[in-house]
Write a protein that holds these residues in place. Structure first.
Motif, PDB file in Angstrom:
ATOM      1  N   ASN A 184      51.142  36.683  37.936  1.00  0.00           N
ATOM      2  CA  ASN A 184      51.401  38.018  38.628  1.00  0.00           C
ATOM      3  C   ASN A 184      49.902  38.633  38.474  1.00  0.00           C
ATOM      4  OD1 ASN A 184      52.984  40.075  39.889  1.00  0.00           O
ATOM      5  ND2 ASN A 184      52.700  41.192  38.058  1.00  0.00           N
ATOM      6  N   SER A 185      49.186  38.732  37.547  1.00  0.00           N
ATOM      7  CA  SER A 185      47.990  39.451  37.202  1.00  0.00           C
ATOM      8  C   SER A 185      46.833  39.181  38.387  1.00  0.00           C
ATOM      9  CB  SER A 185      47.363  39.330  35.496  1.00  0.00           C
ATOM     10  OG  SER A 185      47.250  37.963  35.447  1.00  0.00           O
ATOM     11  N   TYR A 186      47.024  37.898  38.410  1.00  0.00           N
ATOM     12  CA  TYR A 186      46.079  37.198  39.587  1.00  0.00           C
ATOM     13  C   TYR A 186      46.326  37.562  40.724  1.00  0.00           C
ATOM     14  CZ  TYR A 186      43.427  34.055  36.306  1.00  0.00           C
ATOM     15  OH  TYR A 186      42.847  33.569  35.074  1.00  0.00           O
ATOM     16  N   LEU A 187      47.815  37.518  41.207  1.00  0.00           N
ATOM     17  CA  LEU A 187      48.067  37.997  42.681  1.00  0.00           C
ATOM     18  C   LEU A 187      47.798  39.521  42.708  1.00  0.00           C
ATOM     19  CD1 LEU A 187      51.479  36.098  42.860  1.00  0.00           C
ATOM     20  CD2 LEU A 187      49.279  35.407  43.796  1.00  0.00           C
ATOM     21  N   ARG A 188      48.006  40.218  41.740  1.00  0.00           N
ATOM     22  CA  ARG A 188      47.694  41.853  41.672  1.00  0.00           C
ATOM     23  C   ARG A 188      46.208  41.881  42.236  1.00  0.00           C
ATOM     24  NH1 ARG A 188      51.993  45.233  40.514  1.00  0.00           N
ATOM     25  NH2 ARG A 188      50.236  46.849  39.760  1.00  0.00           N
ATOM     26  N   GLU A 189      45.376  41.136  41.221  1.00  0.00           N
ATOM     27  CA  GLU A 189      43.891  41.288  41.542  1.00  0.00           C
ATOM     28  C   GLU A 189      43.706  40.949  42.940  1.00  0.00           C
ATOM     29  OE1 GLU A 189      39.889  39.172  39.573  1.00  0.00           O
ATOM     30  OE2 GLU A 189      41.718  39.126  38.516  1.00  0.00           O
ATOM     31  N   GLY A 190      44.013  39.822  43.505  1.00  0.00           N
ATOM     32  CA  GLY A 190      43.864  39.422  44.791  1.00  0.00           C
ATOM     33  C   GLY A 190      44.322  40.543  45.941  1.00  0.00           C
TER      34      GLY A 190
ATOM     35  N   ASP B 206      44.525  43.630  45.245  1.00  0.00           N
ATOM     36  CA  ASP B 206      43.614  44.733  45.209  1.00  0.00           C
ATOM     37  C   ASP B 206      42.339  44.444  45.947  1.00  0.00           C
ATOM     38  OD1 ASP B 206      44.699  46.944  43.976  1.00  0.00           O
ATOM     39  OD2 ASP B 206      44.001  46.154  41.661  1.00  0.00           O
ATOM     40  N   MET B 207      41.918  43.233  46.004  1.00  0.00           N
ATOM     41  CA  MET B 207      40.784  42.928  46.955  1.00  0.00           C
ATOM     42  C   MET B 207      40.946  43.107  48.193  1.00  0.00           C
ATOM     43  SD  MET B 207      39.272  39.688  44.860  1.00  0.00           S
ATOM     44  CE  MET B 207      38.827  39.492  43.253  1.00  0.00           C
ATOM     45  N   VAL B 208      42.083  42.558  48.698  1.00  0.00           N
ATOM     46  CA  VAL B 208      42.547  42.740  50.247  1.00  0.00           C
ATOM     47  C   VAL B 208      42.794  44.199  50.782  1.00  0.00           C
ATOM     48  CG1 VAL B 208      44.299  42.256  51.854  1.00  0.00           C
ATOM     49  CG2 VAL B 208      43.619  40.302  50.216  1.00  0.00           C
ATOM     50  N   LEU B 209      43.452  45.014  49.667  1.00  0.00           N
ATOM     51  CA  LEU B 209      43.310  46.417  50.212  1.00  0.00           C
ATOM     52  C   LEU B 209      42.187  47.139  50.338  1.00  0.00           C
ATOM     53  CD1 LEU B 209      46.612  47.062  47.670  1.00  0.00           C
ATOM     54  CD2 LEU B 209      46.549  47.187  50.375  1.00  0.00           C
ATOM     55  N   GLU B 210      41.294  46.723  49.339  1.00  0.00           N
ATOM     56  CA  GLU B 210      39.797  47.384  49.373  1.00  0.00           C
ATOM     57  C   GLU B 210      39.240  46.918  50.642  1.00  0.00           C
ATOM     58  OE1 GLU B 210      35.652  46.913  46.786  1.00  0.00           O
ATOM     59  OE2 GLU B 210      37.438  46.349  45.980  1.00  0.00           O
ATOM     60  N   LYS B 211      39.334  45.554  50.951  1.00  0.00           N
ATOM     61  CA  LYS B 211      38.660  45.161  52.073  1.00  0.00           C
ATOM     62  C   LYS B 211      38.779  45.735  53.335  1.00  0.00           C
ATOM     63  CE  LYS B 211      38.071  40.855  54.953  1.00  0.00           C
ATOM     64  NZ  LYS B 211      38.300  39.182  54.996  1.00  0.00           N
ATOM     65  N   TYR B 212      40.250  46.204  53.291  1.00  0.00           N
ATOM     66  CA  TYR B 212      40.796  46.815  54.719  1.00  0.00           C
ATOM     67  C   TYR B 212      40.883  48.237  54.684  1.00  0.00           C
ATOM     68  CZ  TYR B 212      41.728  42.608  56.540  1.00  0.00           C
ATOM     69  OH  TYR B 212      41.476  41.008  56.984  1.00  0.00           O
ATOM     70  N   GLY B 213      40.123  49.038  53.522  1.00  0.00           N
ATOM     71  CA  GLY B 213      40.135  50.257  53.297  1.00  0.00           C
ATOM     72  C   GLY B 213      41.497  51.251  53.081  1.00  0.00           C
ATOM     73  N   GLN B 214      42.181  50.248  52.084  1.00  0.00           N
ATOM     74  CA  GLN B 214      43.522  51.010  51.658  1.00  0.00           C
ATOM     75  C   GLN B 214      43.538  51.358  50.220  1.00  0.00           C
ATOM     76  OE1 GLN B 214      46.193  51.254  54.043  1.00  0.00           O
ATOM     77  NE2 GLN B 214      44.481  50.641  55.536  1.00  0.00           N
ATOM     78  N   PRO B 215      44.246  52.222  49.918  1.00  0.00           N
ATOM     79  CA  PRO B 215      44.482  52.482  48.276  1.00  0.00           C
ATOM     80  C   PRO B 215      44.854  51.481  47.428  1.00  0.00           C
ATOM     81  CG  PRO B 215      45.982  53.904  49.545  1.00  0.00           C
ATOM     82  CD  PRO B 215      45.179  52.767  50.502  1.00  0.00           C
ATOM     83  N   SER B 216      44.091  51.580  46.353  1.00  0.00           N
ATOM     84  CA  SER B 216      44.403  50.305  45.455  1.00  0.00           C
ATOM     85  C   SER B 216      45.810  50.383  44.751  1.00  0.00           C
ATOM     86  CB  SER B 216      43.488  50.284  44.246  1.00  0.00           C
ATOM     87  OG  SER B 216      43.637  51.460  43.368  1.00  0.00           O
ATOM     88  N   LEU B 217      46.008  49.273  44.299  1.00  0.00           N
ATOM     89  CA  LEU B 217      47.636  49.272  43.479  1.00  0.00           C
ATOM     90  C   LEU B 217      47.444  50.534  42.348  1.00  0.00           C
ATOM     91  CD1 LEU B 217      48.197  45.458  42.843  1.00  0.00           C
ATOM     92  CD2 LEU B 217      49.145  46.926  44.767  1.00  0.00           C
ATOM     93  N   ALA B 218      46.532  50.837  41.855  1.00  0.00           N
ATOM     94  CA  ALA B 218      46.696  52.145  40.603  1.00  0.00           C
ATOM     95  C   ALA B 218      46.831  53.234  41.463  1.00  0.00           C
ATOM     96  CB  ALA B 218      45.168  52.119  40.158  1.00  0.00           C
ATOM     97  N   GLU B 219      46.259  53.357  42.778  1.00  0.00           N
ATOM     98  CA  GLU B 219      46.448  54.838  43.390  1.00  0.00           C
ATOM     99  C   GLU B 219      47.858  54.750  43.926  1.00  0.00           C
ATOM    100  OE1 GLU B 219      43.644  55.651  46.368  1.00  0.00           O
ATOM    101  OE2 GLU B 219      41.711  54.445  44.999  1.00  0.00           O
ATOM    102  N   PHE B 220      48.561  53.876  44.240  1.00  0.00           N
ATOM    103  CA  PHE B 220      50.153  53.491  44.484  1.00  0.00           C
ATOM    104  C   PHE B 220      50.902  54.052  43.340  1.00  0.00           C
ATOM    105  CE2 PHE B 220      48.647  50.697  48.072  1.00  0.00           C
ATOM    106  CZ  PHE B 220      49.253  51.322  49.286  1.00  0.00           C
ATOM    107  N   ALA B 221      50.318  53.326  42.054  1.00  0.00           N
ATOM    108  CA  ALA B 221      51.289  53.740  40.846  1.00  0.00           C
ATOM    109  C   ALA B 221      51.235  55.391  40.655  1.00  0.00           C
ATOM    110  CB  ALA B 221      50.862  53.012  39.886  1.00  0.00           C
ATOM    111  N   LYS B 222      50.273  56.062  41.124  1.00  0.00           N
ATOM    112  CA  LYS B 222      50.061  57.503  40.746  1.00  0.00           C
ATOM    113  C   LYS B 222      51.144  58.155  41.669  1.00  0.00           C
ATOM    114  CE  LYS B 222      45.301  57.391  39.527  1.00  0.00           C
ATOM    115  NZ  LYS B 222      44.005  57.740  39.958  1.00  0.00           N
TER     116      LYS B 222
END
Length: 95
Positions: A70-76, A78-94
């Motif tokens: 799960n940690s690797y999948l979440r890291e990946g 996050d990379m995809v979200l960043e590439k497409y200009g979307q908020p990171s998983l940490a921002e969704f958690a807030k």
């Protein structure tokens, strides 16, 4: 319908030995929750289909680096979200 017994001793009908019951003054066990359990954000389950070789490689990486899949999948993710200009998983958690 009868109420379920609250303890193993009650379920066994009081067949616990005198030595076991002599030292205990409490009738029920205390429930201890892990501190991180309260801090978790709600999650949903997703399924990803990958080739068997990729799955095997990912599991080997988990062993080598002492991480979980799960940690690797979440890291990946996050990379995809960043590439497409979307908020990171940490921002969704807030939110």
């Amino acid at each position: 319908m009868a109420k379920k017994p609250a303890s193993l001793e009650a379920a066994l009908g009081g067949y616990a030995s005198q030595d076991e019951t002599a030292g205990s003054s409490q009738d029920s066990a205390e429930i201890v929750r892990h501190p991180a359990a309260a801090a978790r954000t709600p999650t949903v389950k997703l399924t990803a289909y990958v080739p068997p070789a990729a799955s095997k490689r990912l599991k080997m990486m988990c062993i080598e680096h002492d991480r979980d899949v799960n940690s690797y999948l979440r890291e990946g993710l996050d990379m995809v979200l960043e590439k497409y200009g979307q908020p990171s998983l940490a921002e969704f958690a807030k939110k």
